[in-house]
Write an enzyme that holds these catalytic residues in place. Structure first.
Site, PDB file in Angstrom:
ATOM      1  N   ASN A  18       0.870  -1.172   0.000  1.00 22.21           N
ATOM      2  CA  ASN A  18       0.000   0.000   0.000  1.00 22.21           C
ATOM      3  C   ASN A  18       0.913   1.229   0.000  1.00 22.21           C
ATOM      4  OD1 ASN A  18      -1.801   2.034   0.490  1.00 22.21           O
ATOM      5  ND2 ASN A  18      -2.408   1.348   2.532  1.00 22.21           N
ATOM      6  N   TRP A  19       1.082   1.809  -1.182  1.00 22.92           N
ATOM      7  CA  TRP A  19       2.007   2.952  -1.287  1.00 22.92           C
ATOM      8  C   TRP A  19       1.424   4.220  -0.671  1.00 22.92           C
ATOM      9  CZ3 TRP A  19       4.360   2.798  -6.980  1.00 22.92           C
ATOM     10  CH2 TRP A  19       5.162   1.654  -7.098  1.00 22.92           C
TER      11      TRP A  19
ATOM     12  N   HIS B 295      -9.896   1.051   4.342  1.00 26.46           N
ATOM     13  CA  HIS B 295      -8.640   1.214   5.076  1.00 26.46           C
ATOM     14  C   HIS B 295      -8.897   2.138   6.268  1.00 26.46           C
ATOM     15  CE1 HIS B 295      -4.617   2.515   6.152  1.00 26.46           C
ATOM     16  NE2 HIS B 295      -4.199   1.392   5.573  1.00 26.46           N
TER      17      HIS B 295
ATOM     18  N   GLU C  27      -6.003  -5.078  10.345  1.00 23.18           N
ATOM     19  CA  GLU C  27      -5.000  -4.057  10.640  1.00 23.18           C
ATOM     20  C   GLU C  27      -5.397  -3.302  11.911  1.00 23.18           C
ATOM     21  OE1 GLU C  27      -2.751  -2.742   6.877  1.00 23.18           O
ATOM     22  OE2 GLU C  27      -4.624  -1.634   6.905  1.00 23.18           O
TER      23      GLU C  27
ATOM     24  N   GLY D 236       1.678   2.293  10.891  1.00 22.40           N
ATOM     25  CA  GLY D 236       2.622   3.398  10.770  1.00 22.40           C
ATOM     26  C   GLY D 236       3.231   3.843  12.090  1.00 22.40           C
TER      27      GLY D 236
ATOM     28  N   SER E 253       2.752  -2.054  10.538  1.00 25.67           N
ATOM     29  CA  SER E 253       4.194  -2.064  10.812  1.00 25.67           C
ATOM     30  C   SER E 253       4.863  -3.409  10.520  1.00 25.67           C
ATOM     31  CB  SER E 253       4.474  -1.624  12.256  1.00 25.67           C
ATOM     32  OG  SER E 253       4.010  -0.305  12.460  1.00 25.67           O
TER      33      SER E 253
ATOM     34  N   GLY F 167       2.548  -1.062   4.420  1.00 27.84           N
ATOM     35  CA  GLY F 167       2.608   0.357   4.067  1.00 27.84           C
ATOM     36  C   GLY F 167       4.048   0.815   3.926  1.00 27.84           C
TER      37      GLY F 167
HETATM   38  P1  PGA Z   1       2.288   0.336   7.790  1.00 22.51           P
HETATM   39  O1  PGA Z   1       0.889   0.535   7.054  1.00 22.51           O
HETATM   40  O2  PGA Z   1       2.885  -0.938   7.267  1.00 22.51           O
HETATM   41  O3  PGA Z   1       3.102   1.548   7.426  1.00 22.51           O
HETATM   42  O4  PGA Z   1       2.010   0.246   9.252  1.00 22.51           O
HETATM   43  C1  PGA Z   1       0.021  -0.540   6.812  1.00 22.51           C
HETATM   44  C2  PGA Z   1      -1.246  -0.057   6.154  1.00 22.51           C
HETATM   45  O5  PGA Z   1      -1.695   1.047   6.458  1.00 22.51           O
HETATM   46  O6  PGA Z   1      -1.833  -0.752   5.307  1.00 22.51           O
END
Ligand code: PGA
Length: 246
Positions: free
Chosen positions: A9-10, A95, A167, A173, A208, A229
């Site tokens: 997921n960019w 999301h 998630e 993040g 993460s 992400g």
């Molecule tokens: P992250 O994001 O890997 O940066 O925690 C995951 C996502 O939001 O799909």
């Protein structure tokens, strides 16, 4: 029985030049490894065709969002048909950033899910609890409610050709990952909620995920891959995660 799937997921990152460079590095990385996980890349809308043209057959293309509407006067929105037309076969739905920053309710997410299904796109339904909800012991109830919004659509086989991504919001993040045991507990619960079809539904973990925590997450019985992400913007890191999912 379930093929592992790793999705990138960019988010709202990069430029055309960045995307080209990252794709070239990914190609090199995959060529020198022999991982057999399914790989999905979800770039920002304007780069869908660029990514679709650059990646080979082995990598699927997805979008990060779609409109619940089919077509019409909906300025700024993008329809399922348009995504298919640009070569996408998957789309992220619900999301947590869409839910929390853009007010997408369970009901709207369900409408978007239905729009994806009706068009033939494979939805990647994102669900998960906030920190406050986890601390209040409501994780499973929150996830059950998010799934129930989809079930209540009354679609014939909602979980067939669908991917679910668990998630936990507090892990996105933040550098904080759910422990493999915490994630497995929720994944198993999700699979139970999906009923018979859930046996073959890919359930991804997101939040993460990095090369150094992927192996232990993927070792869990009900974790079939990841939605990545930050680490998906670094070729070496992303290739390692994909290979860990084999
Ligand atoms: P992250 O994001 O890997 O940066 O925690 C995951 C996502 O939001 O799909």
């Amino acid at each position: 029985m379930r093929t592992p799937l790793v999705a990138a997921n960019w988010k709202m990152h990069g430029t055309q030049a960045f995307a080209r460079q990252l794709l070239a590095e990914l190609e090199k990385g995959f060529a020198s490894s022999n991982c057999s996980a399914q790989v999905l890349i979800c770039p920002p809308f304007p780069y869908l065709s660029l990514v679709g043209d650059a990646v080979g057959e082995g990598v699927a293309l997805g979008a990060q969002n779609l409109s619940e509407q089919v077509s019409g006067a909906f300025t700024g929105e993008v329809s399922a048909e348009m995504l298919l037309d640009c070569g996408a076969s998957y789309v992220l739905v619900g999301h947590s950033e869409r839910r929390s920053l853009y007010g997408e309710s369970n009901e709207l997410v369900a409408e978007k899910f239905a729009a994806a299904k009706a068009s033939g796109l494979i939805p990647v339904l994102c669900i998960g609890e906030s920190l406050e909800q986890r601390e209040a012991g409501k994780t499973l109830a929150v996830v059950a409610e998010q799934l129930a919004a989809i079930t209540s659509l009354g679609l014939e086989s909602p979980w067939q050709d669908t991917v679910v991504a668990y998630e936990p919001v507090w892990a996105i993040g933040t550098g904080k990952t759910a422990t493999p045991e915490q994630a497995q507990e929720v994944h198993r619960f999700i699979r139970e909620q999906l009923g018979e079809a859930g046996v073959s539904t890919q359930i991804l973990y997101g939040g993460s995920v990095k090369a150094d925590n992927a192996v232990e997450l993927f070792a869990q019985q009900d974790i079939d891959g990841a939605l990545v992400g930050g680490a998906s913007l670094k070729a070496e890191e992303f290739v390692s995660i994909c290979c860990a999912a084999d």
